[in-house]
Design an enzyme around this catalytic site. Structure first.
Site, mmCIF file in Angstrom:
data_model
loop_
_atom_site.group_PDB
_atom_site.id
_atom_site.type_symbol
_atom_site.label_atom_id
_atom_site.label_comp_id
_atom_site.label_asym_id
_atom_site.label_seq_id
_atom_site.Cartn_x
_atom_site.Cartn_y
_atom_site.Cartn_z
ATOM 1 N N CYS A 1 95.921 60.353 -91.041
ATOM 2 C CA CYS A 1 95.825 61.615 -91.804
ATOM 3 C C CYS A 1 94.540 62.301 -91.351
ATOM 4 O O CYS A 1 93.537 62.313 -92.053
ATOM 5 C CB CYS A 1 95.805 61.334 -93.299
ATOM 6 S SG CYS A 1 97.274 60.454 -93.906
ATOM 7 N N ALA A 2 94.581 62.860 -90.136
ATOM 8 C CA ALA A 2 93.359 63.181 -89.405
ATOM 9 C C ALA A 2 92.667 64.468 -89.847
ATOM 10 O O ALA A 2 91.487 64.651 -89.554
ATOM 11 C CB ALA A 2 93.655 63.257 -87.909
ATOM 12 N N GLY A 3 93.386 65.385 -90.502
ATOM 13 C CA GLY A 3 92.757 66.653 -90.862
ATOM 14 C C GLY A 3 91.637 66.482 -91.870
ATOM 15 O O GLY A 3 91.714 65.608 -92.728
ATOM 16 N N GLY B 1 86.981 65.446 -88.812
ATOM 17 C CA GLY B 1 85.646 64.878 -88.680
ATOM 18 C C GLY B 1 85.654 63.422 -88.227
ATOM 19 O O GLY B 1 84.956 63.053 -87.277
ATOM 20 N N GLU C 1 98.474 64.484 -87.987
ATOM 21 C CA GLU C 1 98.271 65.245 -89.224
ATOM 22 C C GLU C 1 99.571 65.965 -89.572
ATOM 23 O O GLU C 1 100.218 66.552 -88.703
ATOM 24 C CB GLU C 1 97.123 66.249 -89.031
ATOM 25 C CG GLU C 1 96.962 67.288 -90.115
ATOM 26 C CD GLU C 1 96.738 66.704 -91.500
ATOM 27 O OE1 GLU C 1 97.393 67.165 -92.449
ATOM 28 O OE2 GLU C 1 95.920 65.776 -91.623
ATOM 29 N N ASP D 1 104.534 63.506 -89.843
ATOM 30 C CA ASP D 1 104.471 62.929 -91.188
ATOM 31 C C ASP D 1 104.192 61.431 -91.061
ATOM 32 O O ASP D 1 104.983 60.693 -90.457
ATOM 33 C CB ASP D 1 105.798 63.166 -91.905
ATOM 34 C CG ASP D 1 105.795 62.681 -93.352
ATOM 35 O OD1 ASP D 1 104.822 62.005 -93.756
ATOM 36 O OD2 ASP D 1 106.766 62.977 -94.075
ATOM 37 N N CYS E 1 88.086 59.250 -100.417
ATOM 38 C CA CYS E 1 86.890 59.916 -100.928
ATOM 39 C C CYS E 1 87.026 60.021 -102.444
ATOM 40 O O CYS E 1 86.881 61.094 -103.041
ATOM 41 C CB CYS E 1 86.721 61.293 -100.295
ATOM 42 S SG CYS E 1 85.126 62.042 -100.690
#
Length: 456
Positions: free
Chosen positions: A264-266, A269, A289, A315, A386
């Site tokens: 889920c690269a977006g 960073g 992504e 996906d 996060c």
């Protein structure tokens, strides 16, 4: 005609309320468009972020001062009142200036009918100091959680979730310190991408981060003024995010030819840092992504790395369809509530609900299961959020590993202590790591490394 700092702050508040915009992404663009710099930009920034951060607290004050429920006040008028309340109680602007400028703002927005209402409500706000308003509001609190919610401007459910997360480390007594830290703007951290900006770490005047071996403290002002930041070889990145990426890349020595996946690269960073780490050791990263718009952000982030990173729109839940698709290292920075980044995303605490967390946890479990299905024998996966919410962290790992008993939990705390500039003291259950704003001055990142069994 010049756009005033108050109008810029109002426009961002409205976009957050009506368009689900992110203030930390929108405000810098609005400041540039309005050509606000220096003291004017600083005023608009504090007015916008400070109002959003304490929005629920100001709504309690406004309801008292306006003598009506805030949900009966037209949304544009309510945002004018919130901005006025922050000027009065949070910024120390003299009452005559704060009230008069708020009325002028209402008139400029063609809210002339509300002129008298705005004037009267804010004058009543100005009759008490911040401390007096707090004392009055706390007098209605029914229990300790509600007192903390009012005192620190966090929704009650968020206070309960954060206290539960702290309790998992025997630190529930630190809840007040954590909530207070959420209300202090985060200092900007930078990461020097290895192989592209190594000399930035030893440049004259460089201030190193406390934990990340690649981290720098940004000087005051716009980080984009730094040519390396503009070129993308030095990037704005919270120190906690740096540590999450490094936990995966440095968990064990890298073999040339390894295949890595950032699921889920977006917005890119961690992909940029992982890609730089992979490139130095002959590994290759695929950054995936689901959102086309965020995929484009990933492409921009990894552009300085050339061909060492591939980017695709896909996906993550469809992983595993190709039995030959296997990866030696996988980063799953799962979509989450963002409760660990409240310092940098001031509106986030008011945007999410407990129901959102339940839905996110279900998605996180499915993504983790999908990622494990393509983890190569002996491969390592980093499950990262996060958010410290137990439903999004330890409970997700427990639920998925209950169906995959062959997967081993690595001692993530030990891995990070070995690569960190100084000991983190961030050990959570099963060797996971839980960072905290009030203890580490990072976002509240949860990091758990998992390993697939090697072929016998």
């Amino acid at each position: 005609m010049r756009t005033s700092p108050r109008r810029v702050a109002f426009d961002v508040l409205q976009a957050v309320s009506t368009e689900d915009a992110y203030a930390n992404l929108l405000l810098p663009n609005r400041l540039r468009t309005a050509a606000l710099t220096g003291a004017d930009a600083g005023f608009a920034t504090e007015l916008c972020y400070g109002t959003l951060r304490r929005r629920g607290w100001y709504d309690l004050v406004i309801a008292r001062a306006a003598r009506r429920a805030v949900d009966t006040i037209d949304a544009p008028v309510l945002d004018v009142l919130r901005l006025g309340a922050h000027q009065l109680l949070g910024m120390g602007i003299p009452p005559h200036a704060a009230v008069d400028e708020s009325v002028r703002l209402a008139l400029s927005l063609r809210l002339g009918r509300a002129k008298g209402f705005v004037n009267a409500a804010l004058r009543r706000v100005s009759e008490r100091s911040e401390a007096e308003w707090l004392s009055l509001l706390l007098s209605d609190a029914r229990d300790p959680l509600e007192r903390l919610s009012i005192e620190h401007a966090h929704p009650r459910w968020v206070v309960a979730a954060l206290e539960s997360a702290l309790a998992g480390q025997g630190r529930q007594h630190e809840i007040g310190a954590l909530l207070a830290a959420d209300n202090v703007p985060a200092r900007v951290s930078l990461v020097a991408l290895p192989g592209l900006a190594d000399d930035a770490l030893s440049a004259p005047g460089a201030e190193r981060c406390e934990y990340s071996p690649l981290g720098l403290r940004a000087p005051s002002g716009d980080p984009g003024a730094n040519p390396r930041v503009r070129f993308g070889t030095v990037r704005v990145q919270d120190e906690g995010s740096q540590l999450a990426a490094l936990a995966l890349s440095r968990a064990r020595p890298i073999d040339r030819g390894e295949r890595w996946l950032d699921l889920c690269a977006g917005p890119g960073g961690k992909a940029a840092l992982l890609g730089a780490e992979a490139a130095q050791s002959g590994a290759h990263l695929l950054a995936s992504e689901i959102s086309p718009a965020r995929t484009e952000l990933v492409r921009r982030a990894v552009a300085p790395l050339g061909t060492s990173v591939d980017v695709r729109t896909a996906d993550g839940l469809t992983l595993g369809a190709d039995p030959a698709e296997r990866y030696d290292r996988i980063m799953l920075d799962a979509p989450c509530s963002g409760l660990g980044a409240l310092r940098r995303r001031p509106e986030a605490r008011w945007r999410k609900s407990e129901r959102d967390v339940v839905e996110l946890a279900a998605l996180q479990e499915r993504l983790l299961a999908a990622a494990l299905s393509v983890l190569a024998p002996g491969g390592v996966l980093a499950y990262v959020t996060c958010s410290p919410h137990p439903r999004e962290t330890t409970q997700v790992v427990e639920a998925v590993l209950g169906k995959h008993p062959e997967i081993e939990r690595l001692d993530t705390a030990d891995v990070l202590d070995r690569l960190s500039m100084r000991p983190l003291d961030a050990r959570a259950g099963h060797g996971a790591v839980q960072l905290w704003p009030h203890r580490h001055a990072t976002d509240a990142m949860f990091i758990q490394l998992l390993a697939a069994p090697r072929r016998s």
